[in-house]
Scaffold this motif. Structure first.
Motif, PDB file in Angstrom:
ATOM      1  N   TRP A 117     -40.854 -28.339 -20.825  1.00 28.29           N
ATOM      2  CA  TRP A 117     -42.173 -27.959 -20.088  1.00 28.29           C
ATOM      3  C   TRP A 117     -42.501 -26.503 -20.083  1.00 28.29           C
ATOM      4  O   TRP A 117     -43.537 -26.289 -19.462  1.00 28.29           O
ATOM      5  CB  TRP A 117     -42.396 -28.996 -18.848  1.00 28.29           C
ATOM      6  CG  TRP A 117     -42.089 -30.203 -19.060  1.00 28.29           C
ATOM      7  CD1 TRP A 117     -41.269 -31.110 -18.362  1.00 28.29           C
ATOM      8  CD2 TRP A 117     -42.906 -31.493 -19.638  1.00 28.29           C
ATOM      9  NE1 TRP A 117     -40.878 -32.293 -18.656  1.00 28.29           N
ATOM     10  CE2 TRP A 117     -42.255 -32.482 -19.539  1.00 28.29           C
ATOM     11  CE3 TRP A 117     -44.139 -31.464 -20.461  1.00 28.29           C
ATOM     12  CZ2 TRP A 117     -42.577 -33.706 -20.230  1.00 28.29           C
ATOM     13  CZ3 TRP A 117     -44.332 -32.628 -21.114  1.00 28.29           C
ATOM     14  CH2 TRP A 117     -43.487 -33.629 -20.826  1.00 28.29           C
ATOM     15  N   LEU A 125     -47.331 -38.066 -21.745  1.00 23.60           N
ATOM     16  CA  LEU A 125     -46.690 -36.696 -21.493  1.00 23.60           C
ATOM     17  C   LEU A 125     -46.065 -36.148 -22.763  1.00 23.60           C
ATOM     18  O   LEU A 125     -46.231 -35.002 -22.802  1.00 23.60           O
ATOM     19  CB  LEU A 125     -45.975 -36.828 -20.113  1.00 23.60           C
ATOM     20  CG  LEU A 125     -46.662 -37.197 -18.956  1.00 23.60           C
ATOM     21  CD1 LEU A 125     -45.623 -37.054 -17.646  1.00 23.60           C
ATOM     22  CD2 LEU A 125     -47.680 -36.068 -18.780  1.00 23.60           C
ATOM     23  N   GLU A 137     -43.958 -24.934 -16.097  1.00 27.48           N
ATOM     24  CA  GLU A 137     -44.392 -25.836 -15.138  1.00 27.48           C
ATOM     25  C   GLU A 137     -44.336 -27.187 -15.413  1.00 27.48           C
ATOM     26  O   GLU A 137     -45.004 -27.460 -16.689  1.00 27.48           O
ATOM     27  CB  GLU A 137     -45.846 -25.512 -14.677  1.00 27.48           C
ATOM     28  CG  GLU A 137     -46.081 -25.863 -13.276  1.00 27.48           C
ATOM     29  CD  GLU A 137     -47.686 -25.725 -12.837  1.00 27.48           C
ATOM     30  OE1 GLU A 137     -48.066 -26.434 -12.026  1.00 27.48           O
ATOM     31  OE2 GLU A 137     -48.209 -24.808 -13.632  1.00 27.48           O
ATOM     32  N   ILE A 138     -43.643 -28.082 -14.853  1.00 29.73           N
ATOM     33  CA  ILE A 138     -43.783 -29.608 -15.360  1.00 29.73           C
ATOM     34  C   ILE A 138     -45.188 -29.964 -15.306  1.00 29.73           C
ATOM     35  O   ILE A 138     -45.783 -29.727 -14.040  1.00 29.73           O
ATOM     36  CB  ILE A 138     -42.521 -30.350 -14.477  1.00 29.73           C
ATOM     37  CG1 ILE A 138     -42.693 -30.184 -13.028  1.00 29.73           C
ATOM     38  CG2 ILE A 138     -41.344 -29.903 -14.894  1.00 29.73           C
ATOM     39  CD1 ILE A 138     -41.852 -31.371 -12.445  1.00 29.73           C
ATOM     40  N   PRO A 139     -45.527 -31.080 -15.760  1.00 27.02           N
ATOM     41  CA  PRO A 139     -46.822 -31.665 -15.734  1.00 27.02           C
ATOM     42  C   PRO A 139     -46.933 -32.508 -14.412  1.00 27.02           C
ATOM     43  O   PRO A 139     -46.040 -33.126 -14.098  1.00 27.02           O
ATOM     44  CB  PRO A 139     -47.008 -32.430 -16.932  1.00 27.02           C
ATOM     45  CG  PRO A 139     -45.729 -32.941 -17.415  1.00 27.02           C
ATOM     46  CD  PRO A 139     -44.739 -31.669 -16.867  1.00 27.02           C
ATOM     47  N   THR A 140     -48.131 -32.753 -13.981  1.00 27.77           N
ATOM     48  CA  THR A 140     -48.743 -33.475 -12.889  1.00 27.77           C
ATOM     49  C   THR A 140     -49.078 -34.511 -13.544  1.00 27.77           C
ATOM     50  O   THR A 140     -50.164 -34.320 -14.394  1.00 27.77           O
ATOM     51  CB  THR A 140     -49.288 -32.771 -11.869  1.00 27.77           C
ATOM     52  OG1 THR A 140     -48.689 -31.767 -11.323  1.00 27.77           O
ATOM     53  CG2 THR A 140     -49.614 -33.756 -10.672  1.00 27.77           C
ATOM     54  N   VAL A 141     -49.008 -35.814 -13.158  1.00 24.15           N
ATOM     55  CA  VAL A 141     -49.849 -36.957 -13.619  1.00 24.15           C
ATOM     56  C   VAL A 141     -50.986 -37.368 -12.820  1.00 24.15           C
ATOM     57  O   VAL A 141     -50.770 -37.473 -11.670  1.00 24.15           O
ATOM     58  CB  VAL A 141     -48.741 -38.338 -14.018  1.00 24.15           C
ATOM     59  CG1 VAL A 141     -49.478 -39.323 -14.216  1.00 24.15           C
ATOM     60  CG2 VAL A 141     -47.910 -37.631 -15.036  1.00 24.15           C
ATOM     61  N   GLY A 191     -42.284 -37.057 -17.421  1.00 23.95           N
ATOM     62  CA  GLY A 191     -42.196 -35.614 -17.114  1.00 23.95           C
ATOM     63  C   GLY A 191     -41.022 -34.904 -16.264  1.00 23.95           C
ATOM     64  O   GLY A 191     -41.159 -34.040 -15.502  1.00 23.95           O
ATOM     65  N   THR A 227     -41.974 -37.110 -12.625  1.00 28.06           N
ATOM     66  CA  THR A 227     -42.798 -35.903 -12.147  1.00 28.06           C
ATOM     67  C   THR A 227     -43.876 -36.227 -11.074  1.00 28.06           C
ATOM     68  O   THR A 227     -44.327 -37.540 -10.817  1.00 28.06           O
ATOM     69  CB  THR A 227     -43.386 -35.353 -13.255  1.00 28.06           C
ATOM     70  OG1 THR A 227     -44.137 -33.950 -12.609  1.00 28.06           O
ATOM     71  CG2 THR A 227     -44.597 -36.316 -13.710  1.00 28.06           C
ATOM     72  N   ASN A 267     -52.057 -36.143 -17.898  1.00 33.75           N
ATOM     73  CA  ASN A 267     -51.889 -34.924 -17.175  1.00 33.75           C
ATOM     74  C   ASN A 267     -53.203 -34.243 -16.912  1.00 33.75           C
ATOM     75  O   ASN A 267     -53.350 -33.213 -16.446  1.00 33.75           O
ATOM     76  CB  ASN A 267     -50.782 -34.058 -17.680  1.00 33.75           C
ATOM     77  CG  ASN A 267     -51.199 -33.509 -18.924  1.00 33.75           C
ATOM     78  OD1 ASN A 267     -51.915 -34.107 -19.648  1.00 33.75           O
ATOM     79  ND2 ASN A 267     -50.376 -32.340 -19.572  1.00 33.75           N
ATOM     80  N   GLN A 296     -48.096 -33.768 -24.811  1.00 31.47           N
ATOM     81  CA  GLN A 296     -48.949 -32.757 -23.955  1.00 31.47           C
ATOM     82  C   GLN A 296     -47.759 -31.587 -24.014  1.00 31.47           C
ATOM     83  O   GLN A 296     -47.971 -30.723 -22.922  1.00 31.47           O
ATOM     84  CB  GLN A 296     -49.316 -33.215 -22.761  1.00 31.47           C
ATOM     85  CG  GLN A 296     -49.564 -34.584 -22.750  1.00 31.47           C
ATOM     86  CD  GLN A 296     -50.904 -34.835 -23.733  1.00 31.47           C
ATOM     87  OE1 GLN A 296     -51.527 -34.073 -24.242  1.00 31.47           O
ATOM     88  NE2 GLN A 296     -50.988 -36.061 -24.258  1.00 31.47           N
ATOM     89  N   THR A 297     -46.565 -31.521 -24.664  1.00 28.70           N
ATOM     90  CA  THR A 297     -45.663 -30.409 -24.381  1.00 28.70           C
ATOM     91  C   THR A 297     -46.226 -29.143 -24.786  1.00 28.70           C
ATOM     92  O   THR A 297     -46.791 -28.956 -25.612  1.00 28.70           O
ATOM     93  CB  THR A 297     -44.457 -30.682 -25.126  1.00 28.70           C
ATOM     94  OG1 THR A 297     -44.638 -31.063 -26.645  1.00 28.70           O
ATOM     95  CG2 THR A 297     -43.460 -32.098 -24.582  1.00 28.70           C
TER      96      THR A 297
END
Lengths: 177, 597
Positions: free
Chosen positions: B536, B522, B539-543, B99, B188, B563, B525-526
């Protein structure tokens, strides 16, 4: 959330970690050189090398350059930018002086008849000083380009102290053998 | 991460050539490595033509045979496998899987590729200089590699080889610093180390190993270059060459062997660990099951890396070492079988009762397990001093390392390329051609390397240009050699199908969905496919969970991306059936976000 994320909150910055990793790489290089030196020393054809007194002067100069740079980081931390600049330039000039001194030591040995291929001891002397010198020179060039912030100055100084310590160890080995 | 490195706009040159985007650099690394690998493959055809049909091809003479043998080995191990796994997969996967928007040092990353390309150019230049490339063997042992006129290519060839290696090490170090720093610093929110996909773990540990192993080759290479160019005697003992006493004495050839193998054995794991990680992800994703024993997988990789640094002298059992050293190195070598076996069990148990999809990446994943087992098991007799003494320098060794380090690693690489091809290009590869590629490669690889074990036991020596001089060999040897050559040419042809498939599919293939495999990690999930420059978007993803939430009981679909937060999942959850425990199918030690389901 129960799992508090901790990965992104490491106090190290990427640049700092990168420098420490590079120090690990450089440590491996010098460790490999030193172990080769020690193994090769055991052969019957090894003759001890004359040690030009100049090397002691060079070592002192390098120690002073490290000290000047340390002084520069302290000054920078205290906000005395002018002093920090003076310390940085002094450190760089002393380092350049050290490199010239090392080249002069090569000239001295050359005059005494110790060439690169005279004996493994002289081969190693030229090799070790050259590898160390290249690391110093590379550091100076990169520093001239990149040292713009307090953090980068600190990182540069860490690298410099490392090279000073390495030289003291190499010098010790050369003097003792 | 500085924003200025992520300008979306810019000309063709800054976007596709001098790009600092890790994805572009990854593709550059991969294409360069595949092309140089193709060259190494062609060299192996020429070697096999000579061995199968001795004397039928005029351009293969003893001198050029050694040159091609040397270059084949060096190209495949260093310039193909190491470069594609760390530079190619490492570059593409690390930032996307953890991420991040890019590597920690994008400029250094770009420099790493161009320095690698320079090392390849210097390597190739050796084919054009007087005397050609070095024929001193890929291990470059002195005095053969250090004396004039000792081996073919001992003029320009060996010097260019060493210079190229030193340049490659510079590139690998720049890359390695980046990969390690990025994994440790740029993950991330929520991406703890123990939630990272195993691909990232494998590449990460291998990068650490590369940083510690390559310096030994660097030092050995520079000293050998001094011996070659400047008349030093680091490695050259007193030698009489062609009746002439050379002005050298006292040098220690074994010193080079130690420096070389202090790099050379960890190098095996530098190649194998990323392959293990990639294979783990292929096997888990395409059997729709969480990887079995995630923690054990990570610990096993770390153990392999650690022990891998204290086994190097098993390459030198016959160099006259003290038997106690031989005993130590044999024991440490055999101990590596334990974490390796742990991993094999875990892959098999991941497959067990999985919802296995036999698509192309999965076929290669299973092919990996098979070749790794056979290649690994045949390493055990070689790790024992007693068994190694008769087997060393025979085709048994050739069969062993080709299967375990060449074919197995390539299985993971091919599987990985097929697996991530839809994400990299936005298009699907041709499935049938991919399966054809797999079956020919898999069956063909066994047809090539399995008979070599038999030949090794018969005592067929490796590195020989011609076996006719050896009276003790049974006549079947030459029949086996013909069969191996035919298989090698066939497998080689299958690689051309592979390359054709890649090129055709990248241009004309069917458009791929964002997540065609239903994978959790991840990179699938782009916001767009292929991912944008900054990976991304806004917003960058949160895991929220580990990388292997496949077939979670009660979940709506058979995968939960990393995510997806617990809250949004609860809405869709149905009540799990009685006895359908959540934890039973998961790694108990893993830090899961979905504990409450």
């Amino acid at each position: 959330m129960t799992n508090s994320p901790n990965g992104h909150r490491v106090p190290l910055t990427p640049a700092r970690l990168g420098v420490w990793l590079f120090l690990a790489v450089a440590t491996m290089i010098f460790a490999a050189l030193l172990s080769a030196y020690i193994v090769r020393m055991g052969s019957s054809d090894w003759h001890s090398l004359p040690k030009p007194g100049l090397l002691w002067v060079n070592t002192a100069i390098l120690l002073f350059s490290s000290a000047a740079l340390q002084w520069a980081t302290i000054a920078e931390r205290q906000g005395a930018h002018r002093n920090a600049q003076i310390g940085f330039v002094a450190g760089a000039v002393l380092s350049a002086l050290f490199l010239l001194g090392q080249i002069w030591a090569w000239v001295v040995l050359h005059k005494l008849g110790y060439f690169l291929n005279t004996n493994p001891s002289s081969s190693f002397f030229y090799l070790l000083t050259a590898v160390h010198g290249v690391h110093l020179l590379g550091g100076l060039i990169v520093a001239a380009w990149t040292v713009r912030t307090t953090e980068r100055l600190q990182l540069f100084v860490i690298y410099w102290h490392f090279l000073t310590v390495v030289w003291v160890m190499l010098f010790g080995l050369i003097v003792l053998t | 991460m500085s924003e200025k490195t992520h300008r979306e706009h810019g000309g063709f040159w800054s976007r596709y050539i001098f790009s600092q985007d890790h994805k572009v650099i990854a593709v550059q690394y991969t294409i360069t490595a595949l092309l140089i690998g193709l060259f190494g493959l062609v060299l192996s055809w020429l070697l096999r033509l000579q061995l199968g049909f001795p004397g039928s091809f005029q351009f293969v003479n003893p001198g050029s045979y050694y040159q091609m043998l040397t270059q084949h080995g060096m190209i495949m191990i260093v310039y193909l496998l190491t470069a594609i796994l760390l530079g190619g997969f490492g570059n593409y996967l690390i930032p996307l899987m953890i991420g991040a928007r890019d590597m920690a040092f994008p400029f250094l990353n770009m420099l790493s590729y161009w320095v690698y390309l320079l090392s390849v150019i210097v390597l190739m230049a050796a084919f054009l200089v007087p005397g050609g490339p070095t024929g001193a063997g890929w291990t470059l042992y002195p005095p053969l590699s250090a004396l004039p006129n000792a081996a073919p290519g001992s003029g320009w060839g060996i010097k260019l080889m060493l210079v190229s290696l030193v340049i490659f090490i510079a590139a690998a170090t720049m890359g390695g610093l980046n990969y390690v720093t990025t994994v440790l610093q740029c993950r991330t929110k929520g991406m703890t180390l123990m939630r990272m996909p195993l691909s990232v773990w494998g590449i990460f540990i291998a990068s650490v190993m590369a940083l510690f192993a390559f310096p030994a080759l660097f030092v050995g290479g520079v000293m050998l270059l001094f011996d070659n160019l400047l008349g030093t005697s680091f490695f050259i003992p007193a030698v009489t060459l062609l009746g002439q006493q050379l002005p050298r004495e006292g040098g220690n050839p074994l010193l080079f062997q130690h420096l070389f193998w202090y790099f050379g054995h960890p190098e095996v794991y530098i190649v194998i660990l990323p392959a293990m990680g990639i294979a783990s992800d292929l096997i888990s994703t395409h059997s729709r099951k969480p990887i079995f024993g995630y923690n054990a997988m990570v610990i096993a990789m770390a153990a392999i890396a650690f022990i891998g640094f204290i086994v190097w002298a098993h390459h030198m059992f016959v160099s006259g070492m003290n038997p106690y050293f031989g005993f130590f190195f044999a024991v440490s070598t055999l101990i590596i079988a334990i974490p390796s076996a742990v991993k094999v069990y875990n892959w098999l148990l991941t497959l067990w009762r999985g919802n296995i999809r036999l698509n192309v990446p999965m076929l290669f994943g299973i092919g990996w397990i098979s070749t790794f087992i056979i290649g690994g098991l045949t390493g055990l007799p070689l790790g024992n001093v007693i068994a190694d003494v008769p087997l060393h320098d025979t085709y048994f060794v050739v069969g062993h390392f080709h299967l375990v380090m060449g074919v197995a690693a390539l299985m993971a690489i091919f599987g990985g390329i097929y697996h991530w091809f839809p994400k990299v290009t936005g298009r699907m590869f041709h499935e049938t051609l991919g399966k054809l590629h797999f079956w020919v490669t898999f069956v063909g690889a066994y047809a090539i390397f399995f008979p070599m074990f038999l030949m090794g036991i018969l005592g067929v020596p490796r590195r020989y240009f011609d076996f006719n001089v050896l009276q003790y060999l049974p006549p079947q040897t030459s029949a086996l050699n013909i069969a191996i050559t035919v298989a090698a040419l066939t497998v080689g042809a299958a690689q051309l199908i592979f390359l054709g498939n890649l090129i055709w599919s990248a241009l004309k293939g069917k458009r791929a969905e964002a997540n065609p495999w239903g994978a959790t990690t991840l990179e699938w999930q782009t916001p767009t496919t292929p991912p944008p420059h900054d990976n991304w978007g806004a917003e960058i993803p949160t895991v929220y969970r580990w990388a292997y939430d496949y077939s979670v009981p009660g979940a709506e679909r058979d995968f939960i991306p990393q995510n997806v937060p617990q809250a949004s999942l609860d809405v869709h959850l149905r009540q799990p059936a009685a006895g359908e425990g959540v934890r039973s199918r998961r790694e108990p030690g893993a830090n899961l976000g979905g504990d409450k389901i």
